[in-house]
Write an enzyme that holds these catalytic residues in place. Structure first.
Site, PDB file in Angstrom:
ATOM      1  N   PRO A 202       0.824  -1.200   0.000  1.00 28.78           N
ATOM      2  CG  PRO A 202      -0.727  -1.509   1.697  1.00 28.78           C
ATOM      3  CD  PRO A 202       0.537  -2.072   1.137  1.00 28.78           C
ATOM      4  N   GLY A 203       0.481   2.235  -0.786  1.00 32.41           N
ATOM      5  CA  GLY A 203       1.211   3.496  -0.796  1.00 32.41           C
ATOM      6  C   GLY A 203       2.397   3.557  -1.730  1.00 32.41           C
ATOM      7  CB  THR A 204       4.268   1.067  -3.674  1.00 32.58           C
ATOM      8  OG1 THR A 204       3.148   0.223  -3.901  1.00 32.58           O
ATOM      9  CG2 THR A 204       5.087   0.526  -2.523  1.00 32.58           C
ATOM     10  N   GLY A 205       2.210   3.603  -4.867  1.00 31.39           N
ATOM     11  CA  GLY A 205       1.892   4.401  -6.049  1.00 31.39           C
ATOM     12  C   GLY A 205       1.220   3.626  -7.175  1.00 31.39           C
ATOM     13  CB  THR A 207      -4.093   4.541  -7.069  1.00 33.57           C
ATOM     14  OG1 THR A 207      -4.410   3.459  -6.205  1.00 33.57           O
ATOM     15  CG2 THR A 207      -5.359   5.158  -7.566  1.00 33.57           C
ATOM     16  CD  GLU A 423      17.717   3.866  22.826  1.00 33.87           C
ATOM     17  OE1 GLU A 423      18.179   3.549  21.707  1.00 33.87           O
ATOM     18  OE2 GLU A 423      16.656   3.389  23.272  1.00 33.87           O
ATOM     19  CG  ASP A 499      16.005  -3.499  21.296  1.00 37.17           C
ATOM     20  OD1 ASP A 499      15.462  -2.867  20.385  1.00 37.17           O
ATOM     21  OD2 ASP A 499      16.593  -2.975  22.251  1.00 37.17           O
TER      22      ASP A 499
HETATM   23  P1  ADP Z   1      -1.316   2.695  -3.746  1.00 37.80           P
HETATM   24  O1  ADP Z   1      -2.433   2.788  -4.728  1.00 37.80           O
HETATM   25  O2  ADP Z   1      -0.181   1.853  -4.213  1.00 37.80           O
HETATM   26  O3  ADP Z   1      -1.752   2.335  -2.363  1.00 37.80           O
HETATM   27  P2  ADP Z   1      -1.216   5.485  -4.235  1.00 37.80           P
HETATM   28  O4  ADP Z   1      -1.055   5.476  -5.709  1.00 37.80           O
HETATM   29  O5  ADP Z   1      -2.575   5.753  -3.734  1.00 37.80           O
HETATM   30  O6  ADP Z   1      -0.686   4.132  -3.622  1.00 37.80           O
HETATM   31  O7  ADP Z   1      -0.170   6.503  -3.644  1.00 37.80           O
HETATM   32  C1  ADP Z   1      -0.482   7.376  -2.613  1.00 37.80           C
HETATM   33  C2  ADP Z   1       0.241   8.686  -2.790  1.00 37.80           C
HETATM   34  O8  ADP Z   1       1.633   8.553  -2.578  1.00 37.80           O
HETATM   35  C3  ADP Z   1       0.109   9.252  -4.176  1.00 37.80           C
HETATM   36  O9  ADP Z   1      -1.033  10.031  -4.283  1.00 37.80           O
HETATM   37  C4  ADP Z   1       1.353  10.077  -4.342  1.00 37.80           C
HETATM   38  O10 ADP Z   1       1.165  11.371  -3.860  1.00 37.80           O
HETATM   39  C5  ADP Z   1       2.345   9.389  -3.449  1.00 37.80           C
HETATM   40  N1  ADP Z   1       3.266   8.576  -4.240  1.00 37.80           N
HETATM   41  C6  ADP Z   1       3.403   7.243  -4.182  1.00 37.80           C
HETATM   42  N2  ADP Z   1       4.354   6.824  -5.031  1.00 37.80           N
HETATM   43  C7  ADP Z   1       4.819   7.911  -5.659  1.00 37.80           C
HETATM   44  C8  ADP Z   1       5.805   8.139  -6.683  1.00 37.80           C
HETATM   45  N3  ADP Z   1       6.522   7.152  -7.216  1.00 37.80           N
HETATM   46  N4  ADP Z   1       6.013   9.403  -7.092  1.00 37.80           N
HETATM   47  C9  ADP Z   1       5.305  10.419  -6.568  1.00 37.80           C
HETATM   48  N5  ADP Z   1       4.373  10.278  -5.631  1.00 37.80           N
HETATM   49  C10 ADP Z   1       4.116   9.046  -5.158  1.00 37.80           C
HETATM   50 ZN    ZN Z   2      16.663  -0.974  22.217  1.00 44.40          ZN
HETATM   51 MG    MG Z   3      -4.389   2.662  -4.224  1.00 51.51          MG
END
Ligand code: ADP
Ligand code: ZN
Ligand code: MG
Length: 600
Positions: A202-205, A207, A423, A499
């Site tokens: 998730p969040g790798t871009g 969409t 630490e 840890d």
């Molecule tokens: P996913 O669909 O994989 O969960 P999203 O496409 O929704 O992730 O990405 C969420 C946000 O993260 C995007 O709207 C964008 O702003 C940022 N983001 C993720 N990958 C990139 C990338 N390679 N370049 C620029 N922005 C990115």
């Molecule tokens: Zn520690």
């Molecule tokens: Mg998505």
């Protein structure tokens, strides 16, 4: 029941809406909309003004203002700053009325249409339930399954909005070309994949990437999420899929994007937990549709998931989603590119070193990085700073990664001392061990997530393969905290549980997944997969004997013991640094990498 029975409520609803629309106009009277600037000019030559009514909501100081002039003409403008207007009116000596705007007009007359609509809706649902259990036929008749896919023509994103992802973008280049001019490919007799599945955390871009393809090719982008399909009534999902494809065929070339496809396309016949009947029907419909249009019709179905392992193999067959693109977490160069891209929308101080930020954020996704910059911008705003400086980014990093620092929390001297030793123990090993990178920050300020302190390394490499040696070094660095406690205090604390968890996890994967134990060799004993998705994994059974189980335990133990001994020796050798670092930490609470390195 026939179709007619159901068209009546819609007509009624529309009538009510129209009636309501006119009633708003007549109740408020017609007013001309003007801009804020025009309004200000009117106020300045105030002689002509009769009444001013400001409607504002107390929450955010925005609202509307209505001005009636002497000739009875009404003007309306929306307000971004109601207080400022009031001030202006005071200055010009114009009388005005302020009304609190609750957002709703609560007179009975205006509530009536809502009540009517609600009643109609309830009636509608009743009718639906009454005859709806018969399956897909009814659902279709009532248009309840109209596709929720949104035609998103505003996709202005292009490939330039996707930073990093060089390979992924390259793989999609031909798709973009195809969507731009399908005929060229048809003439050549080339086949373009119908379905492309994007796999990644998730969040790798994912969409973003799909949108960028549509934007780059300037074609419509229909998107729907797999979880939208999961409806209560059998057959609705399937109807929706059919509608979506129908719509898309009319508008080809185009992209259909199915987000979270794992919600519908899980392996069939294994589902635990209800409604998998529905899922199966939806999935079947999707497969039928995908088989139903020809290869080069101009529709490309893109789908995204983070769980490719639970997908039904049927969807990966040739002619369906036969192209898989893995969207990986960004490497250090890509992270820098992403940061740079998002930094364009912010004001960064000259002292900000995005390369360094990229280095410290191994494992962050694009979304995490965007969030990091956003948090930094918030920190800077709260600080009344005109620009975001490196300090704000560091704070945001700690806030997002470890939890916000809680400087005001009272800590006993004893706890402080133990944390400082703990630490410092980590830090010494981070400093000495080459594979785990030098120390970036050491802190004994407690954080929101419950950490008493933290040591943050600054990894300068970003290898995708980790060697056995590196893994051992990681284990050693993680053990450093507890070892320091043992060496200096007479007793040990509960503070090292995280840890220990990490050490155990690394040791177990070394033995069971990566084949790094000589006695066990290259056999995978990783039995829990990626856990929790019972649907498929529950069917798996353990494939090894009890003897093997105890051998695994022995090997894990041996690895841990070996690393422990090595780590302890190193800290003992630098016990003077441990003492000095502890002292300094108690005094300053936070040390930079340079300050710490100077102790050696
Ligand atoms: P996913 O669909 O994989 O969960 P999203 O496409 O929704 O992730 O990405 C969420 C946000 O993260 C995007 O709207 C964008 O702003 C940022 N983001 C993720 N990958 C990139 C990338 N390679 N370049 C620029 N922005 C990115
Ligand atoms: Zn520690
Ligand atoms: Mg998505």
């Amino acid at each position: 029941m026939n179709r007619r029975a159901f068209t009546i409520p819609w007509v009624l609803i529309i009538l009510v809406l129209v009636a309501y629309g006119t009633s708003i106009l007549s109740m408020r009277g017609y007013s001309e909309t003007v801009t804020a600037r025009e309004l200000e000019t009117m106020i300045e030559d105030s002689g002509n003004i009769d009444t001013v009514v400001i409607r504002t909501s107390a929450k955010n100081n925005t609202g509307t203002v209505t001005v009636v002039d002497k000739s009875g003409d009404r003007y309306q403008a929306s307000l971004t700053d109601a207080d400022r207007l009031a001030e202006k009116l005071d200055q010009s000596g114009v009388d005005y009325v302020v009304q609190a705007d609750s957002g709703f007009d609560l007179s009975i007359a205006s509530l009536l249409p809502y009540a009517l609509m609600l009643a109609l809706f309830v009636m509608f649902i009743r009718l639906f339930l009454g005859g709806g259990m018969g399956g897909g036929q009814n659902a279709r008749m009532m248009n309840f399954g109209k596709s929720r896919a949104r035609l998103n023509t505003e996709t202005e994103l292009t490939m330039d909005d996707v930073a990093g992802m060089v390979e992924e973008k390259n793989e999609l280049k031909e798709v973009v070309e195809f969507l731009k001019s399908p005929q060229r490919f048809r003439d050549m007799g080339a086949r373009i994949p119908k379905g492309i599945i994007l796999v990644g955390a998730p969040g790798t871009g994912k969409t973003l990437l799909a949108k960028a393809v549509a934007g780059e090719a300037r074609v419509p982008f229909y998107s729907i999420s797999g979880s939208d399909f999961v409806e209560m009534y059998v057959g609705v999902g399937a109807a929706r899929v059919r509608d979506m494809f129908e719509e898309a065929k009319k508008n080809s070339p185009c992209i259909i994007f199915i987000d979270e496809i794992d919600a519908v396309a899980r392996r069939r016949g294994t589902g635990l937990g209800g409604s998998h009947d529905e899922r199966e029907q939806t999935l079947n419909q999707m497969l039928v549709e995908m088989d139903g249009f020809s290869q080069n019709q101009g529709i490309i179905v893109m789908a995204a998931t983070n769980r490719v392992d639970i997908l039904d193999p049927a969807i990966m067959r040739p002619g369906r989603f036969d192209r898989k693109i893995t969207v990986s977490r960004p490497d250090v160069a890509a992270r820098e590119a992403i940061l740079q891209l998002h930094a364009k929308n912010t004001r960064l101080d000259d002292d900000v070193n995005l390369k360094r930020v990229a280095q410290t954020t191994a494992g962050y996704t694009g979304a995490d990085l965007e969030n990091l910059l956003n948090e930094a911008a918030i920190e800077a705003t709260m600080d009344d700073c005109p620009v975001i400086s490196q300090r704000h980014i560091d704070d945001a990093f700690i806030k997002t990664g470890i939890g916000k620092e809680k400087r005001s929390k009272v800590i006993s001297d004893r706890d402080k001392k133990i944390t400082a030793y703990h630490e410092s123990g980590h830090a010494i090993l981070f400093h000495l061990l080459e594979d785990v990178g030098p120390v970036h920050i050491i802190s004994i300020i407690p954080t929101g997530e419950g950490a008493a302190g933290y040591t943050m390394p600054l990894p300068d490499k970003d290898d995708s393969f980790i060697t056995k040696g590196q893994l051992k070094h990681m284990m050693m660095a993680a053990m450093g905290g507890r070892i320091a406690e043992e060496l200096v205090c007479d007793d040990i604390t509960t503070g090292a549980s995280q840890d220990i968890k990490q050490v155990t996890k690394i040791a177990r994967s070394m033995v069971m997944q990566y084949g790094m134990s000589d006695r066990i060799g290259m056999i995978n004993y990783d039995d829990n997969g990626d856990d929790v998705f019972l649907g498929y994994d529950i069917a798996h059974s353990k494939t090894y004997s009890n003897e093997m189980l105890s051998l695994i335990d022995n090997e894990v133990q041996a690895l841990v013991d070996e690393c422990y001994a090595a780590a302890k020796a190193m800290i003992l050798e630098h016990k003077d640094v441990l003492e000095k670092s502890c002292e300094l930490l108690i005094e300053k609470e936070k040390l930079t990498g340079e300050e710490f390195a100077a102790l050696f």
